[in-house]
Design an enzyme around this catalytic site. Structure first.
Site, PDB file in Angstrom:
ATOM      1  CE  LYS A 179      -2.021  -1.353   3.683  1.00 23.68           C
ATOM      2  NZ  LYS A 179      -3.076  -1.654   4.794  1.00 23.68           N
ATOM      3  CB  THR A 213      -7.459   8.530   6.421  1.00 28.10           C
ATOM      4  OG1 THR A 213      -6.486   9.003   7.157  1.00 28.10           O
ATOM      5  CG2 THR A 213      -7.690   9.402   5.249  1.00 28.10           C
ATOM      6  N   GLY A 215      -8.643   3.844  10.069  1.00 30.01           N
ATOM      7  CA  GLY A 215      -9.288   2.612  10.031  1.00 30.01           C
ATOM      8  C   GLY A 215      -9.102   2.117   8.191  1.00 30.01           C
ATOM      9  CB  THR A 216      -7.267   3.933   5.459  1.00 28.82           C
ATOM     10  OG1 THR A 216      -8.003   5.075   5.700  1.00 28.82           O
ATOM     11  CG2 THR A 216      -7.309   3.614   4.107  1.00 28.82           C
ATOM     12  N   GLY A 217      -6.778   0.787   6.560  1.00 30.02           N
ATOM     13  CA  GLY A 217      -5.866  -0.292   6.477  1.00 30.02           C
ATOM     14  C   GLY A 217      -6.748  -1.596   6.803  1.00 30.02           C
ATOM     15  CB  CYS A 218      -9.009  -2.008   9.647  1.00 38.75           C
ATOM     16  SG  CYS A 218      -7.868  -1.655  10.974  1.00 38.75           S
TER      17      CYS A 218
END
Length: 269
Positions: A179, A213, A215-218
């Site tokens: 990412k 932003t 919580g984007t990765g989860c």
């Protein structure tokens, strides 16, 4: 994508709880609901957090994690698993062993490699992530900070993302999704790289000027798992997940006094 007269596809998240509702188990379950799958959960840790940060974290014992996992998988079954916060070597090893006996695709979001707590424990957890968890992954989804912790590589451009992907694949996942959201903007785009070592896909999306932003990765990892639970291929699931997350980031909203969450329900508004 539900079966006639039956349950929708089944997806399990193994992760920590975020009391603020923006990340962790809460984000995972919201994402799964939004994408039409039935979300189930194994809580690995309880955190006290809000938009300003984490005030405390309490890890659950390995037997509690195992009992939750077995309760779900042995009775209900599962068509994809996503792992998130695994804060100690013991939990990483426990979850890796559980995954080894589960016939379903696995998305590993290696957030357990954060630098909080005792540095020796963090180092041992990193070794367990590299040696035991990543080999179980259908897709690993590290961000650039996690790439640096796992591989020692500092990524500064797209060539660096290629090198990072090769290094992550060396630990055994079938696919790596690197990412690149933390890179300096390339023409205003947010760039991710998906590869299995032979096939390479660059996913590009507009970079939204929105600080909310959390919580984007989860959310991205859960969206990938939801796609896999529906029977999509890895490239199809990742492409759909990127589209969903891009919309959620664009619709992220202020909450409390700090950084607000992405909007998991953006498609419904």
């Amino acid at each position: 994508m539900s079966r006639a007269g039956g349950a929708p596809p089944l997806c399990l998240t193994v992760a920590g709880s975020d009391s603020g509702g923006g990340a962790g188990i809460q984000a995972d379950l919201k994402t799964m609901l939004a994408l039409g799958v039935h979300g189930m959960s194994v809580v690995t840790a309880v955190t006290a957090q809000n938009s300003l940060g984490v005030r405390g974290a309490w890890e659950l014992p390995a037997e509690a994690v195992t009992a939750q996992y077995r309760a779900v998988v042995d009775d209900i079954g599962v068509q994809a698993v996503k792992t998130g916060m695994l804060s100690s070597a013991v939990l990483v090893e426990t979850v890796a062993e559980l995954l080894a006996g589960t016939n379903a695709p696995v998305v590993v979001d290696p957030v357990g490699v954060s630098k909080h707590g005792d540095p020796l424990l963090a180092a041992s957890a990193l070794d367990a992530v590299r040696g035991e968890l990543l080999p179980r992954a259908t897709v690993a989804t590290p961000n650039l900070d996690e790439v640096a912790q796992l591989t020692g590589l500092a990524v500064e451009d797209e060539d660096g993302m290629r090198r990072a992907a090769a290094a992550v694949l060396g630990f055994g996942p079938r696919w790596a999704l690197i990412k690149g959201g933390h890179l300096a903007a390339h023409g205003g785009e947010a760039v991710d790289l998906l590869t299995d070592g032979s096939e390479e896909r660059w996913l590009r999306a507009p970079r939204h000027d929105n600080r909310h932003t959390h919580g984007t990765g989860c959310t991205l990892a859960s969206a990938v798992a939801a796609g896999l639970a529906k029977g999509l291929s890895v490239p199809e699931a990742v492409t759909a997940a990127k589209e969903y997350v891009t919309g959620a980031i664009a619709a992220g909203f202020a909450l409390g006094g700090g950084i607000g969450p992405v909007d998991h329900a953006w498609q419904w508004r």
